[in-house]
Scaffold this motif. Structure first.
Motif, PDB file in Angstrom:
ATOM      1  N   GLU A 137       0.821  -1.224   0.000  1.00 44.92           N
ATOM      2  CA  GLU A 137       0.000   0.000   0.000  1.00 44.92           C
ATOM      3  C   GLU A 137       0.851   1.268   0.000  1.00 44.92           C
ATOM      4  OE1 GLU A 137      -2.987   0.021   3.051  1.00 44.92           O
ATOM      5  OE2 GLU A 137      -3.553  -2.045   2.616  1.00 44.92           O
ATOM      6  N   LYS A 138       2.060   1.190   0.512  1.00 47.41           N
ATOM      7  CA  LYS A 138       2.929   2.364   0.547  1.00 47.41           C
ATOM      8  C   LYS A 138       3.448   2.719  -0.841  1.00 47.41           C
ATOM      9  CE  LYS A 138       4.328   1.487   5.265  1.00 47.41           C
ATOM     10  NZ  LYS A 138       5.389   0.971   6.122  1.00 47.41           N
ATOM     11  N   LEU A 139       3.590   1.720  -1.706  1.00 42.06           N
ATOM     12  CA  LEU A 139       4.066   1.960  -3.065  1.00 42.06           C
ATOM     13  C   LEU A 139       2.935   2.207  -4.059  1.00 42.06           C
ATOM     14  CD1 LEU A 139       6.860  -0.760  -3.432  1.00 42.06           C
ATOM     15  CD2 LEU A 139       7.147   1.687  -3.031  1.00 42.06           C
ATOM     16  N   CYS A 140       1.769   1.645  -3.800  1.00 39.39           N
ATOM     17  CA  CYS A 140       0.634   1.735  -4.720  1.00 39.39           C
ATOM     18  C   CYS A 140       0.152   3.182  -4.866  1.00 39.39           C
ATOM     19  CB  CYS A 140      -0.508   0.859  -4.209  1.00 39.39           C
ATOM     20  SG  CYS A 140      -1.983   0.904  -5.253  1.00 39.39           S
ATOM     21  N   VAL A 141      -0.025   3.605  -6.123  1.00 39.47           N
ATOM     22  CA  VAL A 141      -0.502   4.964  -6.393  1.00 39.47           C
ATOM     23  C   VAL A 141      -1.962   4.992  -6.833  1.00 39.47           C
ATOM     24  CG1 VAL A 141       1.781   5.906  -6.900  1.00 39.47           C
ATOM     25  CG2 VAL A 141       0.400   4.926  -8.741  1.00 39.47           C
ATOM     26  N   GLY A 142      -2.612   3.831  -6.828  1.00 41.82           N
ATOM     27  CA  GLY A 142      -4.042   3.782  -7.158  1.00 41.82           C
ATOM     28  C   GLY A 142      -4.356   4.049  -8.610  1.00 41.82           C
ATOM     29  N   CYS A 143      -3.457   3.667  -9.515  1.00 40.57           N
ATOM     30  CA  CYS A 143      -3.678   3.945 -10.951  1.00 40.57           C
ATOM     31  C   CYS A 143      -4.781   3.073 -11.549  1.00 40.57           C
ATOM     32  CB  CYS A 143      -2.383   3.771 -11.732  1.00 40.57           C
ATOM     33  SG  CYS A 143      -1.801   2.070 -11.867  1.00 40.57           S
ATOM     34  N   GLY A 144      -5.035   1.903 -10.965  1.00 35.53           N
ATOM     35  CA  GLY A 144      -6.112   1.041 -11.431  1.00 35.53           C
ATOM     36  C   GLY A 144      -5.751   0.087 -12.557  1.00 35.53           C
ATOM     37  N   LYS A 145      -4.506   0.102 -13.012  1.00 39.64           N
ATOM     38  CA  LYS A 145      -4.113  -0.798 -14.103  1.00 39.64           C
ATOM     39  C   LYS A 145      -4.287  -2.261 -13.703  1.00 39.64           C
ATOM     40  CE  LYS A 145      -0.968   2.372 -16.346  1.00 39.64           C
ATOM     41  NZ  LYS A 145       0.388   2.659 -16.789  1.00 39.64           N
ATOM     42  N   CYS A 146      -3.975  -2.596 -12.469  1.00 38.93           N
ATOM     43  CA  CYS A 146      -4.107  -3.979 -12.009  1.00 38.93           C
ATOM     44  C   CYS A 146      -5.565  -4.418 -11.945  1.00 38.93           C
ATOM     45  CB  CYS A 146      -3.436  -4.160 -10.652  1.00 38.93           C
ATOM     46  SG  CYS A 146      -4.072  -3.072  -9.353  1.00 38.93           S
ATOM     47  N   THR A 147      -6.456  -3.514 -11.588  1.00 39.23           N
ATOM     48  CA  THR A 147      -7.878  -3.870 -11.515  1.00 39.23           C
ATOM     49  C   THR A 147      -8.429  -4.206 -12.893  1.00 39.23           C
ATOM     50  OG1 THR A 147      -8.645  -1.580 -11.713  1.00 39.23           O
ATOM     51  CG2 THR A 147      -8.251  -2.393  -9.490  1.00 39.23           C
ATOM     52  N   GLN A 148      -7.942  -3.502 -13.901  1.00 37.67           N
ATOM     53  CA  GLN A 148      -8.386  -3.746 -15.274  1.00 37.67           C
ATOM     54  C   GLN A 148      -7.810  -5.038 -15.831  1.00 37.67           C
ATOM     55  OE1 GLN A 148      -7.195  -0.205 -17.315  1.00 37.67           O
ATOM     56  NE2 GLN A 148      -8.542   1.098 -16.115  1.00 37.67           N
ATOM     57  N   GLU A 149      -6.626  -5.411 -15.387  1.00 28.87           N
ATOM     58  CA  GLU A 149      -5.924  -6.572 -15.929  1.00 28.87           C
ATOM     59  C   GLU A 149      -6.309  -7.885 -15.248  1.00 28.87           C
ATOM     60  OE1 GLU A 149      -3.445  -8.249 -18.721  1.00 28.87           O
ATOM     61  OE2 GLU A 149      -4.054  -6.160 -18.565  1.00 28.87           O
ATOM     62  N   CYS A 150      -6.794  -7.828 -14.032  1.00 29.17           N
ATOM     63  CA  CYS A 150      -7.079  -9.039 -13.251  1.00 29.17           C
ATOM     64  C   CYS A 150      -8.235  -9.847 -13.852  1.00 29.17           C
ATOM     65  CB  CYS A 150      -7.421  -8.674 -11.812  1.00 29.17           C
ATOM     66  SG  CYS A 150      -7.776 -10.106 -10.783  1.00 29.17           S
ATOM     67  N   PRO A 151      -7.963 -11.091 -14.321  1.00 29.46           N
ATOM     68  CA  PRO A 151      -9.015 -11.895 -14.932  1.00 29.46           C
ATOM     69  C   PRO A 151     -10.034 -12.424 -13.922  1.00 29.46           C
ATOM     70  CG  PRO A 151      -7.006 -13.168 -14.794  1.00 29.46           C
ATOM     71  CD  PRO A 151      -6.666 -11.773 -14.362  1.00 29.46           C
ATOM     72  N   ALA A 152      -9.653 -12.460 -12.658  1.00 33.90           N
ATOM     73  CA  ALA A 152     -10.552 -12.972 -11.623  1.00 33.90           C
ATOM     74  C   ALA A 152     -11.370 -11.859 -10.961  1.00 33.90           C
ATOM     75  CB  ALA A 152      -9.747 -13.715 -10.551  1.00 33.90           C
ATOM     76  N   GLY A 153     -11.086 -10.607 -11.299  1.00 32.09           N
ATOM     77  CA  GLY A 153     -11.790  -9.493 -10.660  1.00 32.09           C
ATOM     78  C   GLY A 153     -11.494  -9.417  -9.171  1.00 32.09           C
ATOM     79  N   ALA A 154     -10.275  -9.799  -8.798  1.00 38.65           N
ATOM     80  CA  ALA A 154      -9.913  -9.915  -7.388  1.00 38.65           C
ATOM     81  C   ALA A 154      -9.259  -8.665  -6.803  1.00 38.65           C
ATOM     82  CB  ALA A 154      -8.989 -11.109  -7.195  1.00 38.65           C
ATOM     83  N   ILE A 155      -9.142  -7.607  -7.592  1.00 41.05           N
ATOM     84  CA  ILE A 155      -8.497  -6.389  -7.098  1.00 41.05           C
ATOM     85  C   ILE A 155      -9.465  -5.224  -7.224  1.00 41.05           C
ATOM     86  CG2 ILE A 155      -6.513  -4.852  -7.293  1.00 41.05           C
ATOM     87  CD1 ILE A 155      -5.023  -7.129  -8.687  1.00 41.05           C
ATOM     88  N   GLN A 156      -9.610  -4.488  -6.125  1.00 40.01           N
ATOM     89  CA  GLN A 156     -10.458  -3.298  -6.120  1.00 40.01           C
ATOM     90  C   GLN A 156      -9.656  -2.105  -5.629  1.00 40.01           C
ATOM     91  OE1 GLN A 156     -11.632  -6.016  -4.001  1.00 40.01           O
ATOM     92  NE2 GLN A 156     -12.394  -6.924  -5.868  1.00 40.01           N
ATOM     93  N   LEU A 157     -10.065  -0.929  -6.061  1.00 41.73           N
ATOM     94  CA  LEU A 157      -9.464   0.289  -5.542  1.00 41.73           C
ATOM     95  C   LEU A 157     -10.237   0.724  -4.310  1.00 41.73           C
ATOM     96  CD1 LEU A 157      -8.724   2.334  -8.767  1.00 41.73           C
ATOM     97  CD2 LEU A 157      -7.109   1.102  -7.331  1.00 41.73           C
ATOM     98  N   LYS A 158      -9.507   1.107  -3.295  1.00 37.54           N
ATOM     99  CA  LYS A 158     -10.096   1.567  -2.036  1.00 37.54           C
ATOM    100  C   LYS A 158      -9.632   2.984  -1.775  1.00 37.54           C
ATOM    101  CE  LYS A 158     -11.763  -2.485  -0.858  1.00 37.54           C
ATOM    102  NZ  LYS A 158     -13.136  -2.767  -0.612  1.00 37.54           N
ATOM    103  N   ASN A 159     -10.431   3.730  -1.049  1.00 33.80           N
ATOM    104  CA  ASN A 159     -10.038   5.079  -0.649  1.00 33.80           C
ATOM    105  C   ASN A 159      -9.172   5.001   0.592  1.00 33.80           C
ATOM    106  OD1 ASN A 159     -11.430   6.481  -2.677  1.00 33.80           O
ATOM    107  ND2 ASN A 159     -13.320   6.344  -1.525  1.00 33.80           N
ATOM    108  N   ARG A 160      -8.107   5.788   0.602  1.00 27.63           N
ATOM    109  CA  ARG A 160      -7.251   5.855   1.792  1.00 27.63           C
ATOM    110  C   ARG A 160      -7.939   6.665   2.871  1.00 27.63           C
ATOM    111  NH1 ARG A 160      -1.980   4.204   0.479  1.00 27.63           N
ATOM    112  NH2 ARG A 160      -1.515   4.363  -1.742  1.00 27.63           N
ATOM    113  N   GLU A 161      -7.667   6.291   4.093  1.00 28.74           N
ATOM    114  CA  GLU A 161      -8.156   7.071   5.236  1.00 28.74           C
ATOM    115  C   GLU A 161      -7.302   8.312   5.351  1.00 28.74           C
ATOM    116  OE1 GLU A 161     -10.028   5.757   8.329  1.00 28.74           O
ATOM    117  OE2 GLU A 161     -10.813   4.020   7.262  1.00 28.74           O
ATOM    118  N   VAL A 162      -7.943   9.446   5.426  1.00 30.13           N
ATOM    119  CA  VAL A 162      -7.212  10.713   5.542  1.00 30.13           C
ATOM    120  C   VAL A 162      -7.183  11.117   7.003  1.00 30.13           C
ATOM    121  CG1 VAL A 162      -7.151  13.130   4.840  1.00 30.13           C
ATOM    122  CG2 VAL A 162      -7.997  11.384   3.241  1.00 30.13           C
TER     123      VAL A 162
END
Length: 67
Positions: free
Chosen positions: A40-65
């Motif tokens: 999570e410290k490296l992830c910038v939330g670009c969403g490329k992984c969510t689009q590529e995942c064939p299982a739909g196993a990755i979601q984007l979440k909002n960070r707690e501010v």
């Protein structure tokens, strides 16, 4: 400044590695051949992984501010 979003993997991950190939910051690794793990410290939330995942196993979440 950290991104407002980050990616998170759920239990439907099949450890195919598709997400690791598209992550621009190498924030994703396959853990023991069982599931993807996202730093999570490296992830910038670009969403490329969510689009590529064939299982739909990755979601984007909002960070707690912090208030």
């Amino acid at each position: 400044m950290a991104s407002k979003r980050y990616a998170q993997v759920n239990e439907y991950c099949v450890a195919c590695g598709s997400c690791t190939k598209v992550c621009p910051l190498s924030a994703i690794a396959i853990w023991k051949g069982v599931f993807a793990q996202i730093d999570e410290k490296l992830c910038v939330g670009c969403g490329k992984c969510t689009q590529e995942c064939p299982a739909g196993a990755i979601q984007l979440k909002n960070r707690e501010v912090p208030k």
